[in-house]
Each structure stands twice: as structure tokens, then as C-alpha cells.
Design a protein around this motif. Structure first.
Motif, mmCIF file in Angstrom:
data_model
loop_
_atom_site.group_PDB
_atom_site.id
_atom_site.type_symbol
_atom_site.label_atom_id
_atom_site.label_comp_id
_atom_site.label_asym_id
_atom_site.label_seq_id
_atom_site.Cartn_x
_atom_site.Cartn_y
_atom_site.Cartn_z
ATOM 1 N N ILE A 1 0.835 -1.196 0.000
ATOM 2 C CA ILE A 1 0.000 0.000 0.000
ATOM 3 C C ILE A 1 0.872 1.249 0.000
ATOM 4 O O ILE A 1 1.837 1.336 0.769
ATOM 5 C CB ILE A 1 -0.920 -0.018 1.243
ATOM 6 C CG1 ILE A 1 -1.779 -1.287 1.209
ATOM 7 C CG2 ILE A 1 -1.764 1.240 1.322
ATOM 8 C CD1 ILE A 1 -2.346 -1.707 2.527
ATOM 9 N N GLU A 2 0.505 2.195 -0.837
ATOM 10 C CA GLU A 2 1.222 3.460 -0.910
ATOM 11 C C GLU A 2 0.826 4.338 0.277
ATOM 12 O O GLU A 2 -0.344 4.414 0.632
ATOM 13 C CB GLU A 2 0.845 4.160 -2.221
ATOM 14 C CG GLU A 2 1.492 5.501 -2.424
ATOM 15 C CD GLU A 2 1.009 6.158 -3.697
ATOM 16 O OE1 GLU A 2 1.850 6.374 -4.579
ATOM 17 O OE2 GLU A 2 -0.205 6.433 -3.812
ATOM 18 N N LYS B 1 -3.545 3.811 -1.402
ATOM 19 C CA LYS B 1 -3.825 3.070 -2.637
ATOM 20 C C LYS B 1 -3.044 1.763 -2.667
ATOM 21 O O LYS B 1 -1.913 1.691 -2.216
ATOM 22 C CB LYS B 1 -3.427 3.904 -3.854
ATOM 23 C CG LYS B 1 -4.335 5.058 -4.124
ATOM 24 C CD LYS B 1 -3.900 5.781 -5.385
ATOM 25 C CE LYS B 1 -4.843 6.934 -5.661
ATOM 26 N NZ LYS B 1 -4.461 7.645 -6.882
ATOM 27 N N THR C 1 -8.818 1.979 -1.970
ATOM 28 C CA THR C 1 -7.791 2.226 -0.966
ATOM 29 C C THR C 1 -8.060 1.289 0.206
ATOM 30 O O THR C 1 -9.129 0.685 0.298
ATOM 31 C CB THR C 1 -7.811 3.685 -0.453
ATOM 32 O OG1 THR C 1 -9.006 3.880 0.319
ATOM 33 C CG2 THR C 1 -7.737 4.681 -1.597
ATOM 34 N N TYR D 1 -7.359 -2.422 -7.356
ATOM 35 C CA TYR D 1 -6.416 -1.335 -7.593
ATOM 36 C C TYR D 1 -7.111 0.026 -7.634
ATOM 37 O O TYR D 1 -6.463 1.050 -7.488
ATOM 38 C CB TYR D 1 -5.616 -1.575 -8.876
ATOM 39 C CG TYR D 1 -4.592 -2.667 -8.718
ATOM 40 C CD1 TYR D 1 -3.499 -2.494 -7.879
ATOM 41 C CD2 TYR D 1 -4.724 -3.879 -9.384
ATOM 42 C CE1 TYR D 1 -2.563 -3.501 -7.718
ATOM 43 C CE2 TYR D 1 -3.786 -4.884 -9.219
ATOM 44 C CZ TYR D 1 -2.712 -4.690 -8.390
ATOM 45 O OH TYR D 1 -1.780 -5.683 -8.217
ATOM 46 N N ALA D 2 -8.422 0.041 -7.810
ATOM 47 C CA ALA D 2 -9.170 1.299 -7.813
ATOM 48 C C ALA D 2 -9.559 1.718 -6.395
ATOM 49 O O ALA D 2 -10.074 2.811 -6.199
ATOM 50 C CB ALA D 2 -10.411 1.159 -8.688
ATOM 51 N N SER E 1 -1.493 7.833 0.686
ATOM 52 C CA SER E 1 -2.781 7.754 -0.015
ATOM 53 C C SER E 1 -3.615 6.530 0.355
ATOM 54 O O SER E 1 -4.835 6.571 0.277
ATOM 55 C CB SER E 1 -2.566 7.763 -1.528
ATOM 56 O OG SER E 1 -2.002 6.538 -1.951
#
Length: 179
Positions: A64-65, A70, A93, A90-91, A68
Motif C-alpha cells: 500500500i502506498e 492506494k 484504498t 487497484y481502484a 494515499s
């Protein structure tokens, strides 16, 4: 104005040009393909083996980023367990997947804690929710911060705990009546 460039003529012998051409297209003894490509192929094979291992896990694994939330990478087992197509995952969070966990997630996202284990209710592709135990750890590589999350479905464990509670309550009631 379009970008203009000029092709500089090769300064060398025709034999030198031929050797350079062979090296680039992979025909020469010292070609890039022969010297570099096998190493890349080996690394790619190692990565594919590692991915296959993760995808066969009974756990849902996410990269996970931060900040964000995401999803950057998701194991196939995560998509399978949660009932989402990879493109749908992937769309989203992590906050979309675990909507009731914002307070706990913010603790690890903010860096207040480096790792966290919690029970969370995750949203499945069907719209239903299921209990998961999530283990999360902040990691840094290439100068960026990420979160690695591993989630295990604990639906069966929760059912067993509830059955034990009911049995204990029934036993206590039976003992109360007996006295």
C-alpha cells in the motif's frame, strides 16, 4: 515547433559498425543479450516464483502506498478471498476495504506506530463484510514509505468463539437451574 535532431555519422570502420550492430541485436559473442539478458531472465524467474508463492498463500497480501492508502500490489489470493477483480482492488484504498478502521489505520499511516495487528471487518466484493485479522508494517525502500498488510480471514474462528460462548452460557444456566 517539432523537435529536430540530426543523426551523427558513425566514426569508425565498417567492421566496427558491424560489431556494434551485432552487439546491440544480440548476435556477437559480447552482445548485450548474451551478457545481460540471462541475468535479467534469472531475476524475472525468481520474482515469478516469489509471486506464485504469495499468490498461493491463505493470506491476503497487500502493498500500500503511503499516505494515499492506494493498493500498489495485491496477491491473487487477496482478490480471490475478497471476491474482487484485480482491477477493482487497484481502484480502491485500504480505507475503502476497511471502512470502520479509520482510527487504527490513521495511527499507522501517520507513523505513530510502525506496526499494528488488529481485527478488522473488511468489505467483500459481494457487499458483505467478513472478519479478518490484519498485520501491518510500515516499510521504506527507494526513499518512499509503504505499508505491507497481511490479512487472514477469521470467520471460522469467530464462529467457533461464538459457539463456545453459547455453550458456556448454556452450561452456566444449566448449573444455575440445578442449584
Amino acid at each position: 515547433m517539432p523537435l529536430q535532431y540530426s543523426r551523427k555519422p558513425f566514426k569508425g570502420t565498417e567492421e566496427g559498425l558491424d560489431e556494434l550492430r551485432k552487439k546491440i541485436i544480440g548476435l556477437g559473442e559480447e552482445s548485450f543479450r548474451k551478457s545481460y539478458y540471462p541475468e535479467l531472465q534469472e531475476k524475472l524467474a525468481d520474482l515469478e516464483e516469489y509471486k506464485a508463492l504469495l499468490d498461493q498463500s491463505n493470506n491476503a497480501i497487500f502493498l500500500i502506498e503511503l499516505p494515499s492508502g492506494k493498493f500498489l500490489d495485491i496477491s491473487e489470493s487477496a482478490c480471490r478471498q475478497l471476491g474482487y477483480a484485480a482491477r477493482d482492488c487497484y481502484a480502491m484504498t485500504l480505507f475503502d476495504l476497511a471502512p470502520g478502521q479509520a482510527e487504527d489505520l490513521n495511527r499507522i499511516f501517520s507513523g505513530e506506530v510502525e506496526s499494528l495487528v488488529l481485527e478488522a471487518v473488511l468489505r467483500k466484493g459481494s457487499g458483505n463484510f467478513a472478519p479478518y485479522e490484519m498485520s501491518m508494517r510500515r516499510v521504506a525502500f527507494r526513499g518512499r514509505d509503504y505499508l505491507v498488510a497481511v490479512a487472514r480471514d477469521i470467520t471460522e474462528r469467530k464462529r467457533a468463539e461464538e459457539a463456545i460462548r453459547k455453550s458456556q452460557a448454556h452450561l452456566a444456566k444449566s448449573q444455575e437451574i440445578a442449584h
